[in-house]
Design a protein around this motif. Structure first.
Motif, PDB file in Angstrom:
ATOM      1  N   GLU A  25       0.828  -1.213   0.000  1.00  0.00           N
ATOM      2  CA  GLU A  25       0.000   0.000   0.000  1.00  0.00           C
ATOM      3  C   GLU A  25       0.862   1.262   0.000  1.00  0.00           C
TER       4      GLU A  25
ATOM      5  N   ASN B 274      -2.491  -7.102  -3.941  1.00  0.00           N
ATOM      6  CA  ASN B 274      -3.702  -6.499  -3.371  1.00  0.00           C
ATOM      7  C   ASN B 274      -4.279  -7.469  -2.357  1.00  0.00           C
TER       8      ASN B 274
ATOM      9  N   SER C  97      -3.835  -2.412   7.800  1.00  0.00           N
ATOM     10  CA  SER C  97      -3.971  -1.403   6.749  1.00  0.00           C
ATOM     11  C   SER C  97      -4.462  -0.080   7.316  1.00  0.00           C
TER      12      SER C  97
END
Length: 213
Positions: free
Chosen positions: A100, A130, A148
């Motif tokens: 990310e 991903n 995340s």
């Protein structure tokens, strides 16, 4: 229509011809092993004896020995110390967060570690691209969802998020460890970007099975 003869010359230039290849581990330069303090040189040599090469992150941080010692101490505590999270789960956090943050070094190097420790190179590669579309267990999906969130601007964990982790058997200490790993590698990703740190070529092939799962 018959396929073109294999001897036919292509009108296209060789793939990626003329690309600049960065060979240096860091744009700030790195010391030779002989120039390193004894304790840092010993770590580099021990690692080379174990895996066959010295990771570029070691060479890059050796430029500033006190930073090397602090970085490696906390890294090893987070990634190898006692935890309710397995080592593979911790590597999965690193890969997901680093992807990310678009950190080439950490995705490549820790992707290699995840392939080895997780023993599933397919899912490791899915996480590197991903994690949201990867084939994950409910526990691992919850771990990566929370990880995340840690690098979101203004992140503050909610009671609801912690309760969702507990519902899957993850403790407060586990939530702490998820956040600590994600936060530490948010820092590491950005320092790698500062230094233009490049992965050792060996990382790309590590942990890849030739015959599937």
């Amino acid at each position: 229509m018959s396929p073109a003869p294999t001897s036919a010359k292509s009108s296209h230039p060789p793939f990626n011809e003329g690309a600049a290849h960065v060979a240096a581990p860091s744009r700030f330069g790195v010391p030779s092993l002989d120039e390193m303090p004894d304790d840092i040189r010993a770590i580099c040599e021990e690692t080379r004896a174990k895996i066959g090469f010295v990771p570029n992150v070691f060479l890059a941080y050796a430029k500033r020995p006190e930073h090397f010692r602090a970085f490696m101490h906390y890294h090893d505590l987070l990634m190898k110390g006692p935890s309710g999270l397995s080592r593979a789960e911790r590597e999965a956090i690193v890969v997901a967060v680093s992807a990310e943050n678009a950190c080439l070094y950490c995705v490549t190097s820790h992707g290699a570690a995840l392939r080895i420790l997780g023993k599933d190179p397919f899912v490791a590669d899915q996480i590197a691209v991903n994690w949201r579309t990867a084939e994950l267990s409910p526990r691992l999906r919850a771990i990566l969802t929370f990880a995340s969130r840690v690098n979101d601007r203004g992140f503050a964990a909610s009671d609801k998020e912690l309760a969702e982790l507990k519902a899957l058997g993850l403790t407060d200490d586990d939530a702490w460890d998820i956040a600590a790993v994600a936060a530490f590698f948010g820092f590491s990703n950005r320092m790698a970007g500062l230094m233009d740190m490049r992965p050792n070529p060996q990382f790309y092939a590590m942990g890849r099975a030739a015959d599937g799962r």
